[in-house]
Design a protein around this motif. Sequence first.
Motif, PDB file in Angstrom:
ATOM      1  N   LYS A  55       0.813  -1.216   0.000  1.00  0.00           N
ATOM      2  CA  LYS A  55       0.000   0.000   0.000  1.00  0.00           C
ATOM      3  C   LYS A  55       0.850   1.270   0.000  1.00  0.00           C
ATOM      4  O   LYS A  55       0.445   2.288  -0.563  1.00  0.00           O
ATOM      5  N   CYS A  56       2.024   1.188   0.637  1.00  0.00           N
ATOM      6  CA  CYS A  56       2.901   2.364   0.715  1.00  0.00           C
ATOM      7  C   CYS A  56       4.069   2.279  -0.255  1.00  0.00           C
ATOM      8  O   CYS A  56       4.895   3.199  -0.324  1.00  0.00           O
ATOM      9  N   GLN A  57       4.155   1.155  -0.987  1.00  0.00           N
ATOM     10  CA  GLN A  57       5.169   0.973  -2.031  1.00  0.00           C
ATOM     11  C   GLN A  57       6.598   1.109  -1.502  1.00  0.00           C
ATOM     12  O   GLN A  57       7.463   1.722  -2.131  1.00  0.00           O
ATOM     13  N   LEU A  58       6.858   0.531  -0.332  1.00  0.00           N
ATOM     14  CA  LEU A  58       8.194   0.528   0.235  1.00  0.00           C
ATOM     15  C   LEU A  58       8.863  -0.823   0.004  1.00  0.00           C
ATOM     16  O   LEU A  58       8.191  -1.840  -0.173  1.00  0.00           O
ATOM     17  N   ALA A  59      10.192  -0.817   0.008  1.00  0.00           N
ATOM     18  CA  ALA A  59      10.955  -2.068  -0.011  1.00  0.00           C
ATOM     19  C   ALA A  59      11.040  -2.568   1.426  1.00  0.00           C
ATOM     20  O   ALA A  59      11.641  -1.908   2.279  1.00  0.00           O
ATOM     21  N   VAL A  60      10.420  -3.723   1.701  1.00  0.00           N
ATOM     22  CA  VAL A  60      10.217  -4.161   3.085  1.00  0.00           C
ATOM     23  C   VAL A  60      10.799  -5.555   3.307  1.00  0.00           C
ATOM     24  O   VAL A  60      10.664  -6.444   2.464  1.00  0.00           O
ATOM     25  N   GLY A  61      11.445  -5.727   4.462  1.00  0.00           N
ATOM     26  CA  GLY A  61      11.882  -7.030   4.929  1.00  0.00           C
ATOM     27  C   GLY A  61      11.141  -7.368   6.205  1.00  0.00           C
ATOM     28  O   GLY A  61      10.682  -6.479   6.932  1.00  0.00           O
ATOM     29  N   LEU A  62      11.006  -8.664   6.499  1.00  0.00           N
ATOM     30  CA  LEU A  62      10.286  -9.117   7.688  1.00  0.00           C
ATOM     31  C   LEU A  62      11.125 -10.177   8.396  1.00  0.00           C
ATOM     32  O   LEU A  62      11.394 -11.243   7.833  1.00  0.00           O
ATOM     33  N   LEU A  63      11.547  -9.880   9.613  1.00  0.00           N
ATOM     34  CA  LEU A  63      12.344 -10.794  10.415  1.00  0.00           C
ATOM     35  C   LEU A  63      11.493 -11.338  11.551  1.00  0.00           C
ATOM     36  O   LEU A  63      10.979 -10.587  12.371  1.00  0.00           O
ATOM     37  N   ASP A  64      11.334 -12.649  11.587  1.00  0.00           N
ATOM     38  CA  ASP A  64      10.547 -13.312  12.630  1.00  0.00           C
ATOM     39  C   ASP A  64      11.434 -13.507  13.857  1.00  0.00           C
ATOM     40  O   ASP A  64      12.321 -14.356  13.875  1.00  0.00           O
ATOM     41  N   ALA A  65      11.199 -12.711  14.903  1.00  0.00           N
ATOM     42  CA  ALA A  65      12.013 -12.780  16.112  1.00  0.00           C
ATOM     43  C   ALA A  65      11.470 -13.765  17.133  1.00  0.00           C
ATOM     44  O   ALA A  65      12.043 -13.898  18.221  1.00  0.00           O
ATOM     45  N   ASP A  66      10.387 -14.458  16.798  1.00  0.00           N
ATOM     46  CA  ASP A  66       9.827 -15.461  17.711  1.00  0.00           C
ATOM     47  C   ASP A  66      10.501 -16.797  17.415  1.00  0.00           C
ATOM     48  O   ASP A  66      10.016 -17.597  16.611  1.00  0.00           O
ATOM     49  N   VAL A  67      11.622 -17.039  18.072  1.00  0.00           N
ATOM     50  CA  VAL A  67      12.414 -18.236  17.802  1.00  0.00           C
ATOM     51  C   VAL A  67      11.674 -19.499  18.224  1.00  0.00           C
ATOM     52  O   VAL A  67      11.692 -20.520  17.529  1.00  0.00           O
ATOM     53  N   TYR A  68      10.990 -19.452  19.371  1.00  0.00           N
ATOM     54  CA  TYR A  68      10.330 -20.647  19.901  1.00  0.00           C
ATOM     55  C   TYR A  68       9.029 -20.986  19.179  1.00  0.00           C
ATOM     56  O   TYR A  68       8.633 -22.147  19.119  1.00  0.00           O
ATOM     57  N   GLY A  69       8.355 -19.984  18.643  1.00  0.00           N
ATOM     58  CA  GLY A  69       7.091 -20.230  17.956  1.00  0.00           C
ATOM     59  C   GLY A  69       7.005 -19.465  16.655  1.00  0.00           C
ATOM     60  O   GLY A  69       6.129 -18.612  16.479  1.00  0.00           O
ATOM     61  N   PRO A  70       7.893 -19.754  15.701  1.00  0.00           N
ATOM     62  CA  PRO A  70       7.900 -18.984  14.446  1.00  0.00           C
ATOM     63  C   PRO A  70       6.650 -19.235  13.611  1.00  0.00           C
ATOM     64  O   PRO A  70       6.287 -20.387  13.368  1.00  0.00           O
ATOM     65  N   SER A  71       6.005 -18.167  13.188  1.00  0.00           N
ATOM     66  CA  SER A  71       4.752 -18.296  12.435  1.00  0.00           C
ATOM     67  C   SER A  71       4.815 -17.662  11.053  1.00  0.00           C
ATOM     68  O   SER A  71       3.885 -17.832  10.255  1.00  0.00           O
ATOM     69  N   TYR A  96       4.530 -11.744  -1.522  1.00  0.00           N
ATOM     70  CA  TYR A  96       3.736 -10.515  -1.357  1.00  0.00           C
ATOM     71  C   TYR A  96       4.629  -9.281  -1.280  1.00  0.00           C
ATOM     72  O   TYR A  96       4.350  -8.336  -0.531  1.00  0.00           O
ATOM     73  N   SER A  97       5.742  -9.305  -2.023  1.00  0.00           N
ATOM     74  CA  SER A  97       6.691  -8.187  -2.100  1.00  0.00           C
ATOM     75  C   SER A  97       7.413  -7.917  -0.781  1.00  0.00           C
ATOM     76  O   SER A  97       7.893  -6.819  -0.550  1.00  0.00           O
ATOM     77  N   VAL A  98       7.480  -8.922   0.091  1.00  0.00           N
ATOM     78  CA  VAL A  98       8.166  -8.785   1.374  1.00  0.00           C
ATOM     79  C   VAL A  98       9.231  -9.877   1.488  1.00  0.00           C
ATOM     80  O   VAL A  98       8.939 -11.056   1.310  1.00  0.00           O
ATOM     81  N   LYS A  99      10.471  -9.486   1.773  1.00  0.00           N
ATOM     82  CA  LYS A  99      11.557 -10.435   1.992  1.00  0.00           C
ATOM     83  C   LYS A  99      11.493 -10.928   3.441  1.00  0.00           C
ATOM     84  O   LYS A  99      11.425 -10.119   4.360  1.00  0.00           O
ATOM     85  N   CYS A 100      11.552 -12.239   3.638  1.00  0.00           N
ATOM     86  CA  CYS A 100      11.301 -12.810   4.963  1.00  0.00           C
ATOM     87  C   CYS A 100      12.426 -13.740   5.414  1.00  0.00           C
ATOM     88  O   CYS A 100      13.029 -14.447   4.617  1.00  0.00           O
TER      89      CYS A 100
END
Length: 287
Positions: A55-71, A96-100
């Motif tokens: 929606k905001c047209q940004l280059a976005v990364g997503l880091l899952d910091a929940d080590v014990y319960g990664p979703s 979905y245009s997000v690096k994970c």
Amino acid sequence: MKGAFKFNVIFNKWKFGGVREISALPGKAKGLKIDGVKDIVAVASVNLAVALANKCQLAVGLLDADVYGPSIPTMMKLHGKPEVNENLKMIPKENYSVKCMSMGLLVEKDAPIVWRGPMVMNALEKMAKGVDWGQLDVLVVDMPPGTGDAQLTISQRLQLSGAIIVSTPQDIALLDARRGAHMFNKVDVPIIGIIENMSCFMCPHCCQPSYIFGEGGARRTAAELCLQYLGDVPLEMDIRTSCDEGVPIVISSPDSASASGYTDVAQKVMKRLEELSQKQFRPEISV
């Protein structure tokens, strides 16, 4: 060295070597920046990351910091282990245009993570800095609830641009929200604002709101703590189904009340990041 073998070598080094103790006592944040990443934001919200990207047209990364319960792998419909490039950095999975990046991509789906604090802290640091994120406007760190090892590691080892507090309106949840806000204040991380999640339940039959967790609690808490209220996101049936199916609601139901809520919040977050960057001078150290 082929990608899969390189990955196994690197992952085993994370688990069995190179673990450094990180002080459990909060102190002023002195974390390093990640090369190519403009802003790092701590917040528990996958849909916000997707809204920032789509929606905001940004280059976005997503880091899952929940080590014990990664979703993140389930919610973003990601499969397989990441590849490793010639610099021995992992290449994040993208959808979905997000690096994970998530611990859920590094272990078998049902494998338990039975690690003590130092190993968790080491893994988080490696997942943040041992990944080839490329050029990002925002790296969203999806935080687990609480104020434990994961939160301290992210706050002290990364140079956060800010943190976002997410809470339901009920009093018991707002207690944790206050603790989170105080923790970020202690480690000198700016608080971007507060989001009220599940602000009401939208009935799929009559489309009328029911305030099953109370009404306006996060807004009142933001005022009491002198923090900006970023908005609210209602609870809808489509949120649950979209999470289970791995299609975020801002993609699956872009015209829904929940998707509109995430979009409005994303726009306010963009504005707040610009304001904070103008107020603060932060010396940059690249890694």
